[in-house]
Design an enzyme around this catalytic site. Structure first.
Site, PDB file in Angstrom:
ATOM      1  N   GLU A 105       0.839  -1.204   0.000  1.00 31.76           N
ATOM      2  CA  GLU A 105       0.000   0.000   0.000  1.00 31.76           C
ATOM      3  C   GLU A 105       0.867   1.244   0.000  1.00 31.76           C
ATOM      4  OE1 GLU A 105      -3.635   0.035   2.460  1.00 31.76           O
ATOM      5  OE2 GLU A 105      -2.843   1.892   3.317  1.00 31.76           O
ATOM      6  N   ASP A 116       0.462   5.429   0.518  1.00 34.08           N
ATOM      7  CA  ASP A 116      -0.527   6.362   1.068  1.00 34.08           C
ATOM      8  C   ASP A 116      -0.114   7.817   0.978  1.00 34.08           C
ATOM      9  OD1 ASP A 116      -2.406   4.498   2.352  1.00 34.08           O
ATOM     10  OD2 ASP A 116      -0.737   4.030   3.673  1.00 34.08           O
ATOM     11  N   GLU A 121      -1.929  11.033   2.876  1.00 34.86           N
ATOM     12  CA  GLU A 121      -3.016  11.454   3.754  1.00 34.86           C
ATOM     13  C   GLU A 121      -2.886  12.950   3.982  1.00 34.86           C
ATOM     14  OE1 GLU A 121      -4.704   8.198   6.735  1.00 34.86           O
ATOM     15  OE2 GLU A 121      -2.639   8.764   7.168  1.00 34.86           O
ATOM     16  N   GLN A 146       0.837  13.688   4.890  1.00 35.45           N
ATOM     17  CA  GLN A 146       1.496  12.518   5.484  1.00 35.45           C
ATOM     18  C   GLN A 146       1.588  11.424   4.433  1.00 35.45           C
ATOM     19  OE1 GLN A 146       1.007  11.166   9.590  1.00 35.45           O
ATOM     20  NE2 GLN A 146      -0.116   9.429   8.796  1.00 35.45           N
ATOM     21  N   THR A 147       2.769  10.820   4.304  1.00 31.18           N
ATOM     22  CA  THR A 147       2.936   9.697   3.378  1.00 31.18           C
ATOM     23  C   THR A 147       3.288   8.460   4.188  1.00 31.18           C
ATOM     24  OG1 THR A 147       5.305  10.091   3.059  1.00 31.18           O
ATOM     25  CG2 THR A 147       3.799  11.238   1.566  1.00 31.18           C
ATOM     26  N   ASN A 148       2.910   7.307   3.656  1.00 27.55           N
ATOM     27  CA  ASN A 148       3.279   6.049   4.298  1.00 27.55           C
ATOM     28  C   ASN A 148       3.365   4.985   3.215  1.00 27.55           C
ATOM     29  OD1 ASN A 148       3.940   4.195   6.293  1.00 27.55           O
ATOM     30  ND2 ASN A 148       1.922   4.189   7.256  1.00 27.55           N
ATOM     31  N   ARG A 152       5.997   3.658   8.233  1.00 31.52           N
ATOM     32  CA  ARG A 152       7.068   4.347   7.502  1.00 31.52           C
ATOM     33  C   ARG A 152       6.602   5.763   7.158  1.00 31.52           C
ATOM     34  NH1 ARG A 152       7.636  -1.057   4.411  1.00 31.52           N
ATOM     35  NH2 ARG A 152       9.768  -1.733   4.848  1.00 31.52           N
ATOM     36  N   GLU A 153       6.092   6.478   8.177  1.00 34.69           N
ATOM     37  CA  GLU A 153       5.519   7.795   7.898  1.00 34.69           C
ATOM     38  C   GLU A 153       6.582   8.866   7.649  1.00 34.69           C
ATOM     39  OE1 GLU A 153       4.419   6.018  10.595  1.00 34.69           O
ATOM     40  OE2 GLU A 153       2.251   5.784  10.311  1.00 34.69           O
TER      41      GLU A 153
END
Ligand SMILES: *[C@@H]1O[C@H](CO)[C@@H](O)[C@H](O)[C@H]1NC(C)=O
Length: 241
Positions: free
Chosen positions: A75, A77, A79, A92-94, A103-104
Site C-alpha cells: 500500500e 498512502d 493522507e 502525510q505519506t506512508n 514508515r511515515e
C-alpha cells in the site's frame, strides 16, 4: 469518472459534476464518502488532481492510496491532514510492503492546497516508487530492499473522513477531484506477467532515478519535511539511506 471509478462509500455524499469531469466528496456529521478504481494496476503513474477542504478543516482527513487490499498488503498512502487554514495542511505519506508499514514521512506544502487543484501521484516501476506532488518528487522508495512492491497489483482508493477533533459547526467539508484518466498497466488475471514486460512502449518502465529528481527531492526534504520515521533509528534501514 464512471469509466474508471466506482463510488465505494455513501453515494448520497458524492456529487458527480458535469459529465464526470469533477467529483466532490462531502463529509458531515452523518457520513464521509469515497470512491475507488474499477481495475487494479501494476506499474505506471497513478494520480488524481485534488482540491482540499477550504477554511477550517481541522480533524478532517482525505486519504488517497494505492492498495492491494490483500492480507500482507502492499500500500502507498497520501493522507492530507486538515488544519485551521489551507496553508497549514500536513501531507502525510506512508508505505506498506507485504503488510509492514510504520514508515511515515510528513511534509508541509509550498502552496495552498485548498485554493487550486494539484496533481498527487505515484510513479511506480520495477526500480522505484516516487511520491509526486505536481512534478516534484517528495519521497522515493527504491528497489534496494527486499521485499519491494512489484508482485501485487493495486487499486486506487480515496475517501474523506472525520477524526474526533472535527468542529462539526463548520460542516459540510468538501474535497474536489479531477483528472480521472489513468496512465498505468492494467493488471489482468489471464496474463499476469504482461505488466512486467519491459520491452514495451510504456514510458514509466525505463524511468530510473536521476540527478534532477534527486536535486528536487533534496530541496523538498530540506525545506518542507517535518517528520521522518527514518530518524527514529540509530542505524536506519537500507531504504532510508
Ligand atoms: C496545524 O498547523 C500548526 C501550525 O502550522 C501545526 O503546528 C500543526 O502541526 C498542524 N496540525 C496538523 C494536523 O497538520
Amino acid at each position: 469518472f464512471s469509466g474508471n471509478y466506482d463510488i465505494t462509500w455513501a453515494p448520497d455524499h458524492v456529487d458527480v459534476i458535469g459529465h464526470g469531469q469533477e467529483v466532490d466528496l462531502r463529509l458531515d456529521r452523518s457520513s464521509g464518502a469515497g470512491f475507488g478504481s474499477k481495475n487494479r494496476f501494476l506499474f505506471g503513474q497513478l494520480g488524481l488532481q485534488i482540491k482540499l477542504v477550504p477554511y477550517d478543516s481541522s480533524g478532517t482527513i482525505v486519504a488517497y492510496m494505492l492498495s492491494s487490499l490483500t492480507d500482507d498488503r502492499d500500500e502507498l498512502d497520501f493522507e492530507f491532514l486538515g488544519n485551521s487554514t489551507g496553508q497549514s495542511y500536513t501531507l502525510q505519506t506512508n508505505l506498506f510492503v507485504s503488510g509492514k508499514g510504520k514508515r511515515e514521512q510528513r511534509f508541509k506544502l509550498w502552496f495552498d492546497p485548498t485554493a487550486d487543484f494539484h496533481f498527487y501521484s505515484f510513479v511506480w516501476n520495477p526500480f522505484q516508487v516516487i511520491f509526486m506532488v505536481d512534478d516534484i518528487p517528495v519521497r522515493v522508495f527504491k528497489n534496494t530492499t527486499d521485499p519491494y512492491p512489484s508482485t501485487k497489483p493495486m487499486g486506487i482508493y480515496t475517501n474523506i473522513w472525520g477524526s474526533s477533533s472535527v468542529d462539526w459547526d463548520h460542516a459540510p467539508f468538501v474535497a474536489s477531484y479531477r483528472g480521472f484518466t489513468i496512465d498505468a498497466c492494467q493488471y489482468s488475471e489471464t496474463s499476469p506477467d504482461d505488466c512486467h514486460d519491459t520491452n514495451s512502449q510504456r514510458w514509466w518502465s525505463s524511468l530510473e532515478w536521476n540527478d534532477q529528481l534527486q536535486g528536487n527531492l533534496s530541496f523538498v526534504r530540506r525545506n518542507y519535511m517535518i517528520d521522518d520515521y527514518c530518524s527514529a533509528y540509530e542505524s536506519p534501514p537500507l531504504e532510508c539511506t
